[in-house]
Enzyme design. Structure first.
Site, PDB file in Angstrom:
ATOM      1  N   CYS A   2       0.881  -1.233  -0.185  1.00 25.75           N
ATOM      2  CA  CYS A   2      -0.027  -0.017   0.008  1.00 25.75           C
ATOM      3  C   CYS A   2       0.802   1.322  -0.011  1.00 25.75           C
ATOM      4  O   CYS A   2       2.096   1.166   0.403  1.00 25.75           O
ATOM      5  CB  CYS A   2      -0.847   0.062   1.335  1.00 25.75           C
ATOM      6  SG  CYS A   2      -1.848  -1.198   1.397  1.00 25.75           S
ATOM      7  N   ARG A  27       4.185   0.857  -6.768  1.00 21.40           N
ATOM      8  CA  ARG A  27       4.289  -0.178  -5.613  1.00 21.40           C
ATOM      9  C   ARG A  27       2.870  -1.378  -5.781  1.00 21.40           C
ATOM     10  O   ARG A  27       2.821  -2.107  -5.028  1.00 21.40           O
ATOM     11  CB  ARG A  27       3.846   0.668  -4.235  1.00 21.40           C
ATOM     12  CG  ARG A  27       5.045   1.671  -3.629  1.00 21.40           C
ATOM     13  CD  ARG A  27       4.516   2.393  -2.733  1.00 21.40           C
ATOM     14  NE  ARG A  27       4.519   1.645  -1.238  1.00 21.40           N
ATOM     15  CZ  ARG A  27       5.083   1.215  -0.506  1.00 21.40           C
ATOM     16  NH1 ARG A  27       6.743   1.629  -0.742  1.00 21.40           N
ATOM     17  NH2 ARG A  27       4.784   0.834   0.586  1.00 21.40           N
ATOM     18  N   TRP A  74      -3.098  -2.290  -1.681  1.00 15.91           N
ATOM     19  CA  TRP A  74      -2.630  -3.537  -2.436  1.00 15.91           C
ATOM     20  C   TRP A  74      -3.031  -4.397  -1.117  1.00 15.91           C
ATOM     21  O   TRP A  74      -2.825  -4.874  -0.186  1.00 15.91           O
ATOM     22  CB  TRP A  74      -1.022  -3.662  -2.413  1.00 15.91           C
ATOM     23  CG  TRP A  74      -0.606  -5.204  -2.721  1.00 15.91           C
ATOM     24  CD1 TRP A  74      -0.207  -6.050  -1.830  1.00 15.91           C
ATOM     25  CD2 TRP A  74      -0.349  -5.423  -3.955  1.00 15.91           C
ATOM     26  NE1 TRP A  74       0.112  -6.938  -2.721  1.00 15.91           N
ATOM     27  CE2 TRP A  74       0.055  -6.908  -3.788  1.00 15.91           C
ATOM     28  CE3 TRP A  74      -0.772  -5.187  -5.317  1.00 15.91           C
ATOM     29  CZ2 TRP A  74       0.287  -7.792  -4.968  1.00 15.91           C
ATOM     30  CZ3 TRP A  74      -0.402  -5.958  -6.358  1.00 15.91           C
ATOM     31  CH2 TRP A  74       0.278  -7.114  -6.262  1.00 15.91           C
ATOM     32  N   ASN A 100      -0.523   0.878   5.924  1.00 13.29           N
ATOM     33  CA  ASN A 100       0.240  -0.232   5.108  1.00 13.29           C
ATOM     34  C   ASN A 100       0.733  -1.055   5.917  1.00 13.29           C
ATOM     35  O   ASN A 100       1.562  -0.847   6.824  1.00 13.29           O
ATOM     36  CB  ASN A 100       1.302   0.644   4.289  1.00 13.29           C
ATOM     37  CG  ASN A 100       2.461  -0.421   3.547  1.00 13.29           C
ATOM     38  OD1 ASN A 100       1.754  -1.575   3.145  1.00 13.29           O
ATOM     39  ND2 ASN A 100       3.449   0.192   3.460  1.00 13.29           N
ATOM     40  N   GLY A 101       0.531  -2.555   6.024  1.00 12.50           N
ATOM     41  CA  GLY A 101       1.135  -3.520   6.590  1.00 12.50           C
ATOM     42  C   GLY A 101      -0.181  -4.394   6.950  1.00 12.50           C
ATOM     43  O   GLY A 101      -1.071  -4.714   6.257  1.00 12.50           O
ATOM     44  N   GLU A 484      15.998 -23.272 -11.117  1.00 12.75           N
ATOM     45  CA  GLU A 484      15.674 -21.876 -10.999  1.00 12.75           C
ATOM     46  C   GLU A 484      16.617 -20.823 -11.370  1.00 12.75           C
ATOM     47  O   GLU A 484      16.933 -20.158 -11.959  1.00 12.75           O
ATOM     48  CB  GLU A 484      14.969 -21.476  -9.578  1.00 12.75           C
ATOM     49  CG  GLU A 484      14.785 -20.155  -9.510  1.00 12.75           C
ATOM     50  CD  GLU A 484      13.755 -19.508 -10.218  1.00 12.75           C
ATOM     51  OE1 GLU A 484      13.002 -20.202 -10.977  1.00 12.75           O
ATOM     52  OE2 GLU A 484      13.732 -18.304 -10.163  1.00 12.75           O
ATOM     53  N   LYS A 488      16.717 -18.273 -14.348  1.00 13.54           N
ATOM     54  CA  LYS A 488      16.963 -16.686 -14.061  1.00 13.54           C
ATOM     55  C   LYS A 488      18.366 -16.249 -14.749  1.00 13.54           C
ATOM     56  O   LYS A 488      18.178 -15.275 -15.453  1.00 13.54           O
ATOM     57  CB  LYS A 488      17.741 -16.541 -12.581  1.00 13.54           C
ATOM     58  CG  LYS A 488      16.391 -16.676 -11.599  1.00 13.54           C
ATOM     59  CD  LYS A 488      15.656 -15.332 -11.466  1.00 13.54           C
ATOM     60  CE  LYS A 488      14.162 -15.281 -11.414  1.00 13.54           C
ATOM     61  NZ  LYS A 488      13.533 -16.249 -11.784  1.00 13.54           N
ATOM     62  N   GLU A 491      16.632 -16.006 -18.386  1.00 11.60           N
ATOM     63  CA  GLU A 491      15.660 -15.160 -18.942  1.00 11.60           C
ATOM     64  C   GLU A 491      15.875 -13.528 -18.680  1.00 11.60           C
ATOM     65  O   GLU A 491      15.464 -12.827 -19.225  1.00 11.60           O
ATOM     66  CB  GLU A 491      14.393 -15.437 -18.137  1.00 11.60           C
ATOM     67  CG  GLU A 491      14.566 -15.114 -16.642  1.00 11.60           C
ATOM     68  CD  GLU A 491      13.245 -15.387 -15.800  1.00 11.60           C
ATOM     69  OE1 GLU A 491      12.085 -15.133 -16.658  1.00 11.60           O
ATOM     70  OE2 GLU A 491      13.386 -15.559 -14.690  1.00 11.60           O
ATOM     71  N   HIS A 507      24.396 -39.619 -17.574  1.00 12.94           N
ATOM     72  CA  HIS A 507      23.367 -40.209 -18.480  1.00 12.94           C
ATOM     73  C   HIS A 507      23.320 -39.154 -19.758  1.00 12.94           C
ATOM     74  O   HIS A 507      22.312 -39.180 -20.473  1.00 12.94           O
ATOM     75  CB  HIS A 507      21.956 -40.564 -17.899  1.00 12.94           C
ATOM     76  CG  HIS A 507      21.995 -41.469 -16.786  1.00 12.94           C
ATOM     77  ND1 HIS A 507      21.996 -42.511 -17.076  1.00 12.94           N
ATOM     78  CD2 HIS A 507      22.317 -41.124 -15.523  1.00 12.94           C
ATOM     79  CE1 HIS A 507      22.305 -43.324 -15.754  1.00 12.94           C
ATOM     80  NE2 HIS A 507      22.055 -42.501 -14.854  1.00 12.94           N
ATOM     81  N   LYS A 606       5.155 -10.092 -17.509  1.00 10.71           N
ATOM     82  CA  LYS A 606       5.040 -10.618 -16.131  1.00 10.71           C
ATOM     83  C   LYS A 606       4.265 -11.701 -15.795  1.00 10.71           C
ATOM     84  O   LYS A 606       4.292 -12.484 -14.827  1.00 10.71           O
ATOM     85  CB  LYS A 606       4.998  -9.322 -15.277  1.00 10.71           C
ATOM     86  CG  LYS A 606       4.842  -9.526 -13.772  1.00 10.71           C
ATOM     87  CD  LYS A 606       6.359  -9.894 -13.551  1.00 10.71           C
ATOM     88  CE  LYS A 606       6.150 -10.492 -11.945  1.00 10.71           C
ATOM     89  NZ  LYS A 606       7.405 -11.140 -11.637  1.00 10.71           N
TER      90      LYS A 606
HETATM   91  C1  AGP Z   1       9.898 -16.511 -13.656  1.00 11.56           C
HETATM   92  O1  AGP Z   1      10.757 -15.549 -13.576  1.00 11.56           O
HETATM   93  C2  AGP Z   1       8.903 -15.754 -14.796  1.00 11.56           C
HETATM   94  N1  AGP Z   1       8.531 -14.572 -14.869  1.00 11.56           N
HETATM   95  C3  AGP Z   1       7.859 -16.832 -15.311  1.00 11.56           C
HETATM   96  O2  AGP Z   1       8.731 -17.948 -15.562  1.00 11.56           O
HETATM   97  C4  AGP Z   1       6.888 -16.991 -14.105  1.00 11.56           C
HETATM   98  O3  AGP Z   1       7.369 -17.812 -13.056  1.00 11.56           O
HETATM   99  C5  AGP Z   1       5.753 -17.758 -14.682  1.00 11.56           C
HETATM  100  O4  AGP Z   1       5.167 -17.221 -15.889  1.00 11.56           O
HETATM  101  C6  AGP Z   1       4.396 -18.259 -13.838  1.00 11.56           C
HETATM  102  O5  AGP Z   1       3.835 -17.066 -13.530  1.00 11.56           O
HETATM  103  P1  AGP Z   1       2.816 -17.089 -12.077  1.00 11.56           P
HETATM  104  O6  AGP Z   1       3.683 -17.360 -10.994  1.00 11.56           O
HETATM  105  O7  AGP Z   1       2.266 -15.543 -12.084  1.00 11.56           O
HETATM  106  O8  AGP Z   1       1.840 -17.957 -12.580  1.00 11.56           O
END
Ligand code: AGP
Length: 611
Positions: A2, A27, A74, A100-101, A484, A488, A491, A507, A606
């Site tokens: 928030c 935010r 938020w 906010n909190g 992961e 990272k 991407e 393998h 996103k």
């Molecule tokens: C992760 O860094 C990416 N932005 C992407 O893989 C993301 O995790 C995936 O699209 C899932 O999104 P969500 O958690 O909003 O469902």
């Protein structure tokens, strides 16, 4: 999170509040509102959606007044509706609060206030604060004293603004666990959740510490502790540009969010357990509680980083709840014609709550009679409206496309869910939960410790950012963190990287090893540590470059590898959280070194709301 803006002075307050709220839009929010005292009247406007909606509501009102509060919400407790938007009022409507909190004990306080005759208009935790102040105001008739007494009743995190029609010469703010900065203008004074909201009016600010209260008048600012002792806070000069200020001084939102992880995890677990009782409390589990003991199988569905969190969730649920767990990409699950039944729990893991494949997977599960659940970061998002129960991560909005704080918050939420589920199934007793909670409580501070590796990771990224391929290896519950780490790097720096179970080396992947291949190996002191040592030897025997991550105190491993960084010792079930942080920082610094658009990587969104 928030956003709060407060102003008292000689200028018309509404434009100052609106402009300040717009500066806090980064935010993330789902509703907005403001309250001003104009000619002796308390005037409140609130709207769902963007600040533009609030401006439309104000259009033509020619609202005056030189004292007011603004807020962007938020949602954490209660859906994004006008009733739940801030400011919230007491019974009289003459006193308003913005917050906010998270107020952890709001349910108990609300019941007590209802019994004393207060009536509530919203589902929020915030409204409790307004009624508490009202209660004490009836006795003290002093807004500062009443606010102090009210805050002594609450537990949790807050930054608040308080405005009372009965005292239009004072604006009260207070802070504990959420940010509040005070701005000192020329004859006018401000407070806000973050510097950008006031930067156009003043660069002279002071920062409140936790459990401090500030009173703004037209003559100045007075800071005291919650118990009333005066406090001197130095006035600081902000030299940031407005854009840099939105990032809290960090170069990118992604880096800011990496550093927000101690708070994101702390807020996600806050108020959801009693360590001494060995109990976990979730809201909104009514539809599921009865079914949980009969669940015979869990299927976790997710995409991308959330899928990696789900893989860790498999280890947590199978170890702590002794229930078989499958993990599926949502895009696979929805077309797989899965073998499920009413004794199956299908859990979605999703930061946005809008990923189309995950939403479709949940709908498919419901159509087949499964119980459904979600771990999600956005209140009221599409997935949360389809499931029987939701466990919200309280990571706050994540601006960087690459998921960081929402990932570690998901891991913390899945850990808590496993404790909750295990208690319901009888696979965990209170004593065991107490021990497991003790590990969890230490986690935010341990994340802070890992963040101190940042400089070393920047050095490693600069050493290897020109490499064309990376391999990430791990075993067991840390294998998802290898995946992961590879994601990272891919991407945001566009360097090709693969995550692999270390046991798979023979393998196939071992054919890739050359002196040009950096191999990131996660080697914490756990039950497969000796096995991972063997994999390290395999890589070194072929001149591969090994960048290892081990447990603090491991003096043996550094001698066997090219580079070695250590993370604090914790339960193997929580080690993935600590190992995720260096994966994020290594990728971040490689991307920065390569001049990539870290917050908005090419081709990525996103939230993937298309197939
Ligand atoms: C992760 O860094 C990416 N932005 C992407 O893989 C993301 O995790 C995936 O699209 C899932 O999104 P969500 O958690 O909003 O469902």
């Amino acid at each position: 999170m928030c956003g709060i803006v407060g102003y008292i002075g000689e200028k018309r307050v509404v434009p100052i509040l609106i402009e300040g709220l717009k500066r806090l839009e980064y935010r993330g929010y789902d509703s907005a509102g403001l309250a001003v005292v104009d000619q002796g009247r308390m005037v409140i406007h609130r709207s769902v959606g963007k600040i533009k909606e609030l401006e439309n509501a104000l259009w033509g009102t020619s609202l005056g007044g030189t004292l007011g509060l603004g807020h962007t919400r938020w949602a954490t407790h209660g859906r994004p509706t006008e009733e739940n938007a801030h400011p919230h009022t007491d019974c009289t409507g003459d006193l308003v609060v913005v917050h906010n909190g998270i107020i952890e004990n709001y349910l108990a306080l609300k019941e007590k206030l209802l019994a004393e005759g207060h009536f509530f208009r919203s589902e929020t935790d915030t409204e409790v604060i307004a009624h508490l102040i009202e209660k004490y105001l009836k006795v003290d008739r002093d807004i500062e004293v009443a606010t102090r007494r009210a805050l002594n009743d609450v537990t949790g995190a807050y930054a608040i603004g308080v405005l009372w029609k009965g005292d239009p010469g004072r604006l009260v703010g207070a802070k504990c666990g959420s940010p509040l900065v005070v701005g000192l203008g020329q004859g006018d004074f401000f407070f806000a959740s973050d510097i950008p909201a006031i930067l156009n009016h003043t660069r002279n600010v002071l920062f409140l510490n936790d459990e401090e209260l500030v009173v703004l008048t037209r003559d100045g600012v007075q800071v005291t502790t919650l118990t009333g002792e005066p406090v001197q806070r130095p006035v600081e000069k902000v030299l940031w540009s407005p854009i840099l200020a939105e990032k809290g001084g960090y170069k990118h939102f992604m880096l800011k969010e990496i550093y927000e992880q101690p708070r994101a995890v702390r807020d996600t677990i806050r108020g959801r357990f009693s360590e001494e009782a060995g109990q976990i409390f979730f809201e909104g589990m009514e539809a599921l509680d009865e079914a949980l003991p009969q669940i015979q199988k869990v299927i976790l569905i997710a995409c991308g980083t959330a899928w990696h969190a789900a893989l860790v969730g498999k280890f947590l649920l199978e170890e702590l709840c002794r229930v078989p767990v499958e993990v599926d990409y949502s895009s696979e699950f929805r077309y797989r014609d899965p073998v499920v039944d009413p004794q199956t729990l299908v859990m979605a893991v999703s930061q946005s709550g809008e990923t189309l494949d995950t939403l479709a997977g949940i709908k498919e599960a419901r159509a087949r009679g499964c119980h459904t659940f979600a771990v999600c970061n956005v209140v009221g998002s599409s997935i949360t409206r389809e499931v029987d129960g939701v466990l919200y991560t309280h990571a706050g909005p994540e601006i960087g496309v690459a998921a960081t704080k929402t990932f570690t918050a998901q891991l913390a939420a899945l850990y808590l869910f496993a404790l909750y589920f295990g208690r319901r199934r009888g696979s965990l007793d209170a004593a065991r939960v107490r021990d497991l909670l003790a590990d969890l409580v230490r986690l935010p501070q341990q994340i802070e410790t890992v963040l101190h590796l940042d400089t070393e990771l920047e050095r490693l990224a600069h050493l290897f950012h020109t490499k064309s391929d990376f391999l990430y290896l791990a075993r067991g519950i840390t294998y998802p963190i290898a995946l992961e780490g590879a994601l990272k790097l891919k991407e945001i720096s566009y360097i090709h990287a693969e995550g692999y179970p270390a046991g798979e080396m023979k393998h196939g992947p071992i054919a890739l090893i050359t002196e040009e291949m950096p191999v990131v190996i996660l080697a914490p002191k756990d039950k497969v540590y000796e096995k991972i040592l063997g994999n390290i030897q395999e890589v070194k025997a072929r001149d591969g470059i090994v960048i290892a991550f081990c447990t603090e105190g491991d003096l043996d491993l550094p001698r066997k590898v090219d580079h070695c960084l250590a993370v604090p010792r914790t339960s193997p079930l929580l080690t993935p959280v600590l190992l995720a942080i260096p994966m994020q920082l290594l990728a971040y610094h490689a991307a920065v070194r390569k001049g990539c658009d870290v917050d908005q990587p090419r081709n990525l969104a996103k939230s993937v709301t298309v197939e």
